[in-house]
Design a protein around this motif. Sequence first.
Motif, PDB file in Angstrom:
ATOM      1  N   ASP A 178      38.769 -74.238   4.967  1.00  0.00           N
ATOM      2  CA  ASP A 178      39.940 -74.139   5.739  1.00  0.00           C
ATOM      3  C   ASP A 178      40.585 -75.365   6.037  1.00  0.00           C
ATOM      4  O   ASP A 178      39.853 -76.554   6.439  1.00  0.00           O
ATOM      5  CB  ASP A 178      39.356 -73.445   7.136  1.00  0.00           C
ATOM      6  N   PRO A 179      41.831 -75.597   5.937  1.00  0.00           N
ATOM      7  CA  PRO A 179      42.580 -76.949   6.140  1.00  0.00           C
ATOM      8  C   PRO A 179      42.149 -77.533   7.443  1.00  0.00           C
ATOM      9  O   PRO A 179      42.353 -78.720   7.587  1.00  0.00           O
ATOM     10  CB  PRO A 179      44.131 -76.557   6.265  1.00  0.00           C
ATOM     11  N   SER A 180      41.684 -76.879   8.628  1.00  0.00           N
ATOM     12  CA  SER A 180      41.372 -77.483   9.656  1.00  0.00           C
ATOM     13  C   SER A 180      40.097 -78.053   9.752  1.00  0.00           C
ATOM     14  O   SER A 180      39.758 -79.148  10.534  1.00  0.00           O
ATOM     15  CB  SER A 180      41.574 -76.297  10.943  1.00  0.00           C
ATOM     16  N   THR A 181      39.255 -77.933   8.774  1.00  0.00           N
ATOM     17  CA  THR A 181      37.943 -78.584   8.582  1.00  0.00           C
ATOM     18  C   THR A 181      37.817 -79.441   7.461  1.00  0.00           C
ATOM     19  O   THR A 181      36.889 -80.095   7.395  1.00  0.00           O
ATOM     20  CB  THR A 181      37.016 -77.450   8.652  1.00  0.00           C
ATOM     21  N   ASN A 203      49.368 -86.561   6.983  1.00  0.00           N
ATOM     22  CA  ASN A 203      49.713 -85.260   7.261  1.00  0.00           C
ATOM     23  C   ASN A 203      48.522 -84.170   7.585  1.00  0.00           C
ATOM     24  O   ASN A 203      48.932 -82.960   7.943  1.00  0.00           O
ATOM     25  CB  ASN A 203      50.294 -84.634   5.887  1.00  0.00           C
ATOM     26  N   GLY A 204      47.272 -84.427   7.480  1.00  0.00           N
ATOM     27  CA  GLY A 204      46.209 -83.434   7.715  1.00  0.00           C
ATOM     28  C   GLY A 204      45.742 -82.833   6.873  1.00  0.00           C
ATOM     29  O   GLY A 204      44.800 -82.228   6.957  1.00  0.00           O
ATOM     30  N   TYR A 205      46.383 -82.890   5.469  1.00  0.00           N
ATOM     31  CA  TYR A 205      46.013 -81.917   4.503  1.00  0.00           C
ATOM     32  C   TYR A 205      46.756 -82.341   3.440  1.00  0.00           C
ATOM     33  O   TYR A 205      47.970 -82.214   3.354  1.00  0.00           O
ATOM     34  CB  TYR A 205      46.125 -80.309   4.780  1.00  0.00           C
ATOM     35  N   THR A 219      37.865 -82.438   4.788  1.00  0.00           N
ATOM     36  CA  THR A 219      37.436 -83.964   5.033  1.00  0.00           C
ATOM     37  C   THR A 219      37.518 -84.435   3.470  1.00  0.00           C
ATOM     38  O   THR A 219      37.593 -83.781   2.703  1.00  0.00           O
ATOM     39  CB  THR A 219      36.335 -84.151   5.502  1.00  0.00           C
TER      40      THR A 219
END
Length: 261
Positions: A71-74, A245-247, A76
């Motif tokens: 998942d993009p939120s997790t 950007n986070g991902y 790394t």
Amino acid sequence: MYIRYEVADKIATITLNRPEAANAQNGALLDELDEAWRRAADDEAVAVIVLRAEGKHFSAGHDLNDKSWPDPSTITLDRIYGLETRRYLEYSLRWRNVPKPSIAAVQGRCIAGGLLLCWPCDLIVAAEDAQFSDPVVLMGIGGVEYHGHTWELGPRKAKEILFTGRAVTAAEAEQVGMVNKVVPRADLDAETAALAARIAAMPPFGLRQAKRAVNQTLDVQGFYAAIQSVFDVHQTGHGNALSVNGYPILVNLDQMKAAIE
């Protein structure tokens, strides 16, 4: 099933069978593909391996909607590094080093991750409509994970296609030696099969030694070390994208899709 596997007359034919998605590579497709390569490598009845694809395009590269990724939120960098090491770098190097001659038959678009499928093959037969590209600079990354660009195209042509994101035509690819032969699209399978049959008639130990001699020469020149080190350079692109950007896939996504289309 994303991969078809057939053996006839000492030739194993591995077919990418996801034409509805232009043979974009999700995790399941790559895992099935690796299993097919292993099967062909272990089968004593197989002398030559052919990699081909169903549909209009050889491969649109990595599936940007691959659900096998975290998942993009997790996500790394550590998780990206681990997944890409196994499914991209290790798979491509293993296919390159299978001790049997291999031929890729390429039509239509071969984009980014698609290069990780055809470049490990010993020979490439391209249809006249084939185009090879790696537009991932749009994602803030300096090229795909198996960085064969310089070896396949030469340094200046490699820089040109990376800097601009433009595609190399089949004719250009043949001119610089990346492609062995360019044929009409309708003749691609027949021409590839004829070449495979000619090679399959040669003594298998001689073929194995000839392949090893060429690959070892490239490795002495630095191929293996360069592929390994540039893979780490590739990961800095993911790291930068994560920090900004986070991902990674969110970077210039619309431009990336336009380049693919």
